[in-house]
Design an enzyme around this catalytic site. Structure first.
Site, PDB file in Angstrom:
ATOM      1  N   ASP A   1       0.825  -1.069   0.015  1.00  0.00           N
ATOM      2  CA  ASP A   1      -0.082  -0.061  -0.066  1.00  0.00           C
ATOM      3  C   ASP A   1       0.786   1.212  -0.077  1.00  0.00           C
ATOM      4  O   ASP A   1       2.032   1.209  -0.528  1.00  0.00           O
ATOM      5  CB  ASP A   1      -0.853  -0.085   1.301  1.00  0.00           C
ATOM      6  CG  ASP A   1      -2.206   0.702   0.889  1.00  0.00           C
ATOM      7  OD1 ASP A   1      -2.094   1.937   0.981  1.00  0.00           O
ATOM      8  OD2 ASP A   1      -3.309  -0.231   0.867  1.00  0.00           O
TER       9      ASP A   1
ATOM     10  N   HIS B   1      -3.413   5.975   3.739  1.00  0.00           N
ATOM     11  CA  HIS B   1      -4.214   4.862   3.583  1.00  0.00           C
ATOM     12  C   HIS B   1      -3.892   3.731   4.084  1.00  0.00           C
ATOM     13  O   HIS B   1      -4.297   2.758   4.433  1.00  0.00           O
ATOM     14  CB  HIS B   1      -4.240   4.815   1.967  1.00  0.00           C
ATOM     15  CG  HIS B   1      -5.456   3.893   1.416  1.00  0.00           C
ATOM     16  ND1 HIS B   1      -4.907   2.568   0.810  1.00  0.00           N
ATOM     17  CD2 HIS B   1      -6.728   3.994   1.166  1.00  0.00           C
ATOM     18  CE1 HIS B   1      -6.076   1.848   0.575  1.00  0.00           C
ATOM     19  NE2 HIS B   1      -7.040   2.608   0.439  1.00  0.00           N
TER      20      HIS B   1
ATOM     21  N   SER C   1     -11.432  -0.805  -0.073  1.00  0.00           N
ATOM     22  CA  SER C   1     -10.155  -0.687   0.560  1.00  0.00           C
ATOM     23  C   SER C   1     -10.323  -1.144   2.184  1.00  0.00           C
ATOM     24  O   SER C   1      -9.358  -1.706   2.759  1.00  0.00           O
ATOM     25  CB  SER C   1      -9.365   0.639   0.513  1.00  0.00           C
ATOM     26  OG  SER C   1      -8.663   0.807  -0.516  1.00  0.00           O
TER      27      SER C   1
END
Length: 430
Positions: A118, A153, A332
């Site tokens: 990620d 994220h 996600s």
């Protein structure tokens, strides 16, 4: 004009026609040759190698436009793909994810390594206290050596997998709160990155799986599926990882409600594609509804996808600023819930294979009444599957982890324990 389109991906040709002479980023797959042979040929053409992707017998390179035709004519070159961008897959919103059945029965993912491919991982206290569980980190973007996350994220994803709730007194606890995190940074501060960087990250995970006991890899990222999974370089990479004994979990995408919008690498039948549902107003799991943004199948190979659903609307998890929390929505956020579940299954039975993990998850889903190309096997149900692996989990002799659990977990159970304790207290002391 281009008679070699069976070798050269259409997107390469499109960019070739628009090129002003600058080098074009490509991924070149070879047959009956080694990456070193591809590297030498690219360099002879005046190109530059970015990654040697031996996991899929390919190289990522920048080649001059005039070199595309030459490369395509080499008998050992099977395909030239455009090295497109992959992006994090999320929406926006705000709520929490908390406890589950397995944690209360002593399964917490202890010592299981989960690779988070990620934007990086920030060393949040929920991952580093009382013990630092960020056991590995590699950076394919800026080549830094210490864990960081300039987007946030990846940290949010890592918290959903393995946050222990330290900074919230247990309120915002992840699915496998004792699992180890291996941060693999392949996306930049804006949440984007090249496909070749993602593949390089997957390759690194395979090479280091024994070092960190990596059993699970989670990818809350993707790119538009342009071809069959059999030809897609990113799918090839995750399939190889699965063949090496790593359960790969990938986000289905946020391009719903349109059909045929599953992203790569989630289109691969060899990994677990996770869609998102909304559980905010559900009294029980079967009352959950599909998230409007969750991508739908079928895939370019006409395979039903996603494989499973998990909550993905307004999920509260770790922030990359200080030791705070924030909430996000998207497939996600659903994906690391499934990844955490896989870590629990591996802790319960280390001998399981990726195929068995996927079969267990899909075989115990809660149907929500949608088509298979919308819900897959239905909503992930950790409680139902925990008793199906060997050995079965047992209630711990010790009390559960200190701290208040969230008021609502995935399946909203165990709140009744408080009342049991209260009754015992009244009987003994009144």
């Amino acid at each position: 004009m281009f008679s070699y389109s069976n070798i050269v991906e259409d997107l390469v040709i499109e960019n070739l026609l628009k090129s002003n002479g600058e080098h074009i980023p490509v991924i070149i797959s070879g047959d009956d040759c080694e990456c070193d042979d591809l590297e030498k040929y690219v360099e002879n053409l005046g190109g530059t190698i970015k990654h040697k992707l031996h996991l899929i017998n390919a190289v990522a390179a920048y080649i001059p436009p005039v070199g595309v035709r030459s490369v395509s004519r080499e008998k050992y070159v099977s395909k030239i793909h455009y090295d497109d961008m992959a992006f994090k897959l999320m929406d926006i919103a705000s709520v929490t994810v908390a406890s589950d059945y397995a944690n209360e029965h002593g399964l917490t993912g202890k010592d299981i390594g989960v690779a988070v491919v990620d934007t990086g991982v920030y060393p949040h206290a929920d991952l580093t206290t009382p013990n630092n569980r960020i056991v590995g980190f590699v950076d394919f973007v800026d080549k830094k050596t210490s864990p960081y996350d300039d987007d946030g994220h990846g940290t949010h994803v890592a918290g959903i997998v393995a946050g222990n709730g330290f900074s919230s007194n247990g309120k915002y606890m992840g699915i496998a709160p004792d699992a180890n995190i291996v941060g693999v940074k392949v996306l930049n501060k804006d949440g984007g990155g090249s496909i070749s960087d993602v593949i390089a990250g997957v390759q690194w995970v395979v090479e280091n799986k024994d070092r960190y006991n990596i059993k699970v890899m989670t990818l809350s990222l993707g790119t538009k599926a342009k071809t069959s999974y059999r030809e897609d370089p990113l799918c090839k990479a995750v399939d190889r990882a699965s063949n090496h004994g790593i359960t790969v979990v990938a986000a289905a995408g946020n391009s719903g409600p349109e059909k045929s919008t599953i992203n790569s690498p989630a289109i691969s039948p060899n990994i677990i594609a996770v869609g998102a549902c909304d559980d905010r107003s559900a009294a029980k799991p079967s009352d959950c509804t599909i998230a409007n943004f969750s991508s739908r199948g079928p895939t370019p190979d006409n395979i039903n996808k996603p494989d499973i659903l998990a909550p993905g609307v307004n999920i509260n998890s770790l922030s990359n600023k200080d030791n705070s929390y924030h909430s996000l929505s998207g497939t996600s956020m659903a994906t690391p819930i499934a990844a955490g579940c896989a870590a629990l299954l591996y802790e319960n039975n280390p001998n399981l294979t990726p195929t068995q993990i996927k079969r267990t998850m899909m075989g115990h889903g809660v149907g929500l009444g949608y088509d298979p190309d919308v819900q897959g096997a239905g909503l992930l149900d950790i409680k139902k599957m925990m008793g199906t692996t060997n050995p079965s989990p047992q209630p711990p002799n010790r009390s559960p982890k200190e701290g208040s659990r969230g008021s609502r977990g995935i399946f909203s159970i165990f709140d009744g324990w408080f009342f049991v304790i209260l009754i015992v207290f009244l009987v003994l002391f009144l």
